[in-house]
Scaffold this motif. Sequence first.
Motif, PDB file in Angstrom:
ATOM      1  N   LYS A 200      22.233 132.250  55.623  1.00  0.00           N
ATOM      2  CA  LYS A 200      21.841 131.271  54.617  1.00  0.00           C
ATOM      3  C   LYS A 200      21.836 131.926  53.238  1.00  0.00           C
ATOM      4  O   LYS A 200      21.323 133.032  53.080  1.00  0.00           O
ATOM      5  N   LYS A 201      22.394 131.227  52.262  1.00  0.00           N
ATOM      6  CA  LYS A 201      22.464 131.759  50.899  1.00  0.00           C
ATOM      7  C   LYS A 201      21.071 132.056  50.345  1.00  0.00           C
ATOM      8  O   LYS A 201      20.882 133.036  49.614  1.00  0.00           O
ATOM      9  N   GLU A 202      20.093 131.228  50.701  1.00  0.00           N
ATOM     10  CA  GLU A 202      18.743 131.450  50.162  1.00  0.00           C
ATOM     11  C   GLU A 202      18.121 132.749  50.649  1.00  0.00           C
ATOM     12  O   GLU A 202      17.163 133.252  50.050  1.00  0.00           O
ATOM     13  N   ASN A 203      18.674 133.335  51.722  1.00  0.00           N
ATOM     14  CA  ASN A 203      18.153 134.625  52.202  1.00  0.00           C
ATOM     15  C   ASN A 203      18.363 135.743  51.190  1.00  0.00           C
ATOM     16  O   ASN A 203      17.657 136.758  51.230  1.00  0.00           O
ATOM     17  N   ILE A 204      19.349 135.570  50.289  1.00  0.00           N
ATOM     18  CA  ILE A 204      19.667 136.628  49.334  1.00  0.00           C
ATOM     19  C   ILE A 204      19.630 136.122  47.895  1.00  0.00           C
ATOM     20  O   ILE A 204      20.047 136.822  46.977  1.00  0.00           O
ATOM     21  N   SER A 205      19.127 134.907  47.702  1.00  0.00           N
ATOM     22  CA  SER A 205      19.155 134.300  46.363  1.00  0.00           C
ATOM     23  C   SER A 205      18.187 134.967  45.395  1.00  0.00           C
ATOM     24  O   SER A 205      18.315 134.802  44.176  1.00  0.00           O
TER      25      SER A 205
END
Length: 309
Positions: A37-42
């Motif tokens: 998920k992109k939010e894991n590294i946002s």
Amino acid sequence: MSKVLITGGAGFIGSNLAHALVDNNEVVIVDDLSMGKKENISDIDVTFYQHDVCDSSFMHRLLSEGHFDYIFYLAAVSSVADSVVRPLETHLVNQESVLDTLEYIRQNNLPIKKFLFTSSAAVYGNYPDFPKREDARVQPLTPYAIDKYASERFTIDYNKLYGIPTVAVRFFNVYGPRQNPNSPYSGVLSIVSKCLKNDDTFVLYGDGSQTRDFVYVEDVVNALIKISHLKIASTVFNIANGKETSLMSIINTYETVSGKQLKVKKEDSRNGDIQRSIADISKLKKIGFEPRWSLVDGLQKYWSYYLSL
């Protein structure tokens, strides 16, 4: 400052690794977001490419232009059940892309410091040899396990044959923040967490007597970083806690930690599921690594994280 490539870096373990490395390294992540998920590294400063590692032309260009010191190869379809349903598609990710990357490094003499491949305890199968040592018999029972074992052998032998600094690790049952509980193939504790929080019913495959070696993700990340900086190569390490816990026992412990009762529905065991799993981590300890997280402490931190979502 080193330059680091993490394939699968938006996934559960990869994103935790990225968070640990980003302050002192330039981190590049490749992930197709099929499971990550992109939010894991946002919330961290990384270079991110939403791309499939099976696209060899993209990967070759990235490897040529990236000048990476360290490559952590975590990209995978990390599901035993999915590999049984889609053996060819998962093979392309879990083995072909790994070999293609190693071969490109070899052909172009890329001066990396370490290529670290992440394998799985699934390679051990159901042989009654416990705890599992790295030199124990293997019995890969599914396409997932077959691909993981083949890829770790390629990784190790690319050092023996061609001098590329490589190492492989075998993950046991990793749990902690950023696991994706919405995937039917996610780690069992992330699914249990979701069911506890939402009062949903947890589907238990088998009778709950099957055992696993659960290890908290922070311990896993610390082990990966330590192993990557060792001069040793051409070997494989178990990454685990070194303790055996039945699924029913960990459910009971998690109920105590959360203060909630889990609704359970039992189903038949799935094809390829392993009945018993525990690691010998003496090799990991010999390089100075000790797991810091007990099961209770890890579950407490994981539950607090999950409640905050």
